[in-house]
Scaffold this motif. Structure first.
Motif, PDB file in Angstrom:
ATOM      1  N   UNK A   1      54.782  17.274  62.385  1.00 16.36           N
ATOM      2  CA  UNK A   1      54.589  18.140  61.216  1.00 16.36           C
ATOM      3  C   UNK A   1      53.431  19.102  61.424  1.00 16.36           C
ATOM      4  N   UNK A   2      52.358  18.629  62.057  1.00 15.83           N
ATOM      5  CA  UNK A   2      51.193  19.487  62.289  1.00 15.83           C
ATOM      6  C   UNK A   2      51.498  20.571  63.303  1.00 15.83           C
ATOM      7  N   UNK A   3      52.212  20.203  64.381  1.00 15.44           N
ATOM      8  CA  UNK A   3      52.488  21.180  65.438  1.00 15.44           C
ATOM      9  C   UNK A   3      53.389  22.299  64.946  1.00 15.44           C
ATOM     10  N   UNK A   4      54.233  22.012  63.977  1.00 14.24           N
ATOM     11  CA  UNK A   4      55.128  23.034  63.437  1.00 14.24           C
ATOM     12  C   UNK A   4      54.542  23.723  62.208  1.00 14.24           C
ATOM     13  N   UNK A   5      53.354  23.275  61.805  1.00 17.64           N
ATOM     14  CA  UNK A   5      52.659  23.865  60.667  1.00 17.64           C
ATOM     15  C   UNK A   5      53.552  23.871  59.415  1.00 17.64           C
ATOM     16  N   UNK A   6      54.177  22.762  59.184  1.00 14.74           N
ATOM     17  CA  UNK A   6      55.019  22.617  58.002  1.00 14.74           C
ATOM     18  C   UNK A   6      54.632  21.342  57.269  1.00 14.74           C
ATOM     19  N   UNK A   7      53.459  21.305  56.691  1.00 11.30           N
ATOM     20  CA  UNK A   7      52.992  20.074  56.030  1.00 11.30           C
ATOM     21  C   UNK A   7      53.877  19.637  54.877  1.00 11.30           C
ATOM     22  N   UNK A   8      54.561  20.575  54.207  1.00 12.71           N
ATOM     23  CA  UNK A   8      55.429  20.164  53.099  1.00 12.71           C
ATOM     24  C   UNK A   8      56.565  19.276  53.592  1.00 12.71           C
ATOM     25  N   UNK A   9      57.074  19.543  54.773  1.00 12.46           N
ATOM     26  CA  UNK A   9      58.147  18.706  55.310  1.00 12.46           C
ATOM     27  C   UNK A   9      57.657  17.309  55.635  1.00 12.46           C
ATOM     28  N   UNK A  10      56.344  17.142  55.775  1.00 11.40           N
ATOM     29  CA  UNK A  10      55.790  15.823  56.052  1.00 11.40           C
ATOM     30  C   UNK A  10      56.174  14.828  54.969  1.00 11.40           C
ATOM     31  N   UNK A  11      56.050  15.240  53.705  1.00  7.25           N
ATOM     32  CA  UNK A  11      56.342  14.325  52.606  1.00  7.25           C
ATOM     33  C   UNK A  11      57.794  13.878  52.633  1.00  7.25           C
ATOM     34  N   UNK A  12      58.719  14.805  52.959  1.00  4.96           N
ATOM     35  CA  UNK A  12      60.132  14.427  53.041  1.00  4.96           C
ATOM     36  C   UNK A  12      60.380  13.447  54.174  1.00  4.96           C
ATOM     37  N   UNK A  13      59.737  13.693  55.319  1.00  2.00           N
ATOM     38  CA  UNK A  13      59.901  12.810  56.467  1.00  2.00           C
ATOM     39  C   UNK A  13      59.371  11.409  56.172  1.00  2.00           C
TER      40      UNK A  13
END
Length: 217
Positions: free
Chosen positions: A203-215
């Motif tokens: 999630x950090x490498x793709x700079x998409x922290x919002x997707x972190x919560x879904x994952x």
């Protein structure tokens, strides 16, 4: 998440749900998990953790006990048993910590789901967490599995919290501390920590922290 922070000192709200709903889920979980929780004697696995906590001559002895030092069972649950046994050794009393851990697990799943998916999703997630047979069973059992589940859910919640905070360091510090506690609660927790760490890195490498919560959910 340490870069590209907004200039103003404002945090993104995790959720807007009424805290009383979460409290209601916690209370319901405690009530359901407590039903006849002391009606059966210890099984072999419960007794082994209880025995590991009381066999050493002191609390410090639990940490250096061979069964902990040889990475068979973590010392956290035996230490909890030793403390609780200062008041009573009845099965009901010794299972109360697991009941509380299980109820907090339900609350944490509710909170994590509401944070990203809304109130309805949070209620559905809490119902699933409370009704899941494995979680329900071990939340009435004097073993470390209910605490392990709570630490896992709490770690996921903290990761989401940190990813949305303008001051994430404090949240990551607590997150790191929970990984240590999780390891000494159950050594299999290492695999969860590794999977969670991999999720964070992606999630950090793709700079998409919002997707972190879904994952994480």
């Amino acid at each position: 998440w340490f870069r590209r922070r907004p200039a103003e000192d404002v945090e993104t709200a995790l959720y807007t749900a009424d805290w009383r709903i979460g409290a209601a889920w916690f209370g319901l979980a405690v009530a359901m998990l407590s039903l006849n929780v002391g009606g059966e004697p210890f099984d072999l696995l419960e007794y082994s953790y209880f025995h590991e906590g009381l066999r050493p001559p002191s609390y410090a002895g639990v940490l250096s006990d061979p069964i902990s030092a040889e990475l068979a069972h973590g010392p956290v649950m035996p230490l909890i048993h030793r403390f609780v046994s200062e008041f009573s050794t009845a099965p009901f009393v010794l299972r109360i910590p697991s009941v509380l851990f299980g109820a907090l697990f339900v609350w944490c799943v509710w909170s994590l789901s509401v944070a990203s998916l809304g109130q309805r999703a949070g209620n559905l997630a809490a119902a699933i967490a409370l009704g899941a047979p494995v979680a329900f069973f071990y939340s009435r059992d004097a073993t470390p599995y209910a605490l392990t589940g709570l630490l896992a859910a709490s770690s996921a919640w903290l990761a989401v919290r940190a990813s949305r905070s303008v001051k994430p360091v404090r949240w990551w510090c607590v997150f790191s501390a929970l990984q240590i506690v999780g390891f000494f609660t159950h050594y299999g927790y290492t695999f969860f920590s590794a999977a969670l760490g991999l999720t964070l890195i992606i999630a950090w490498s793709r700079r998409r922290p919002r997707q972190l919560s879904y994952a994480l959910i």
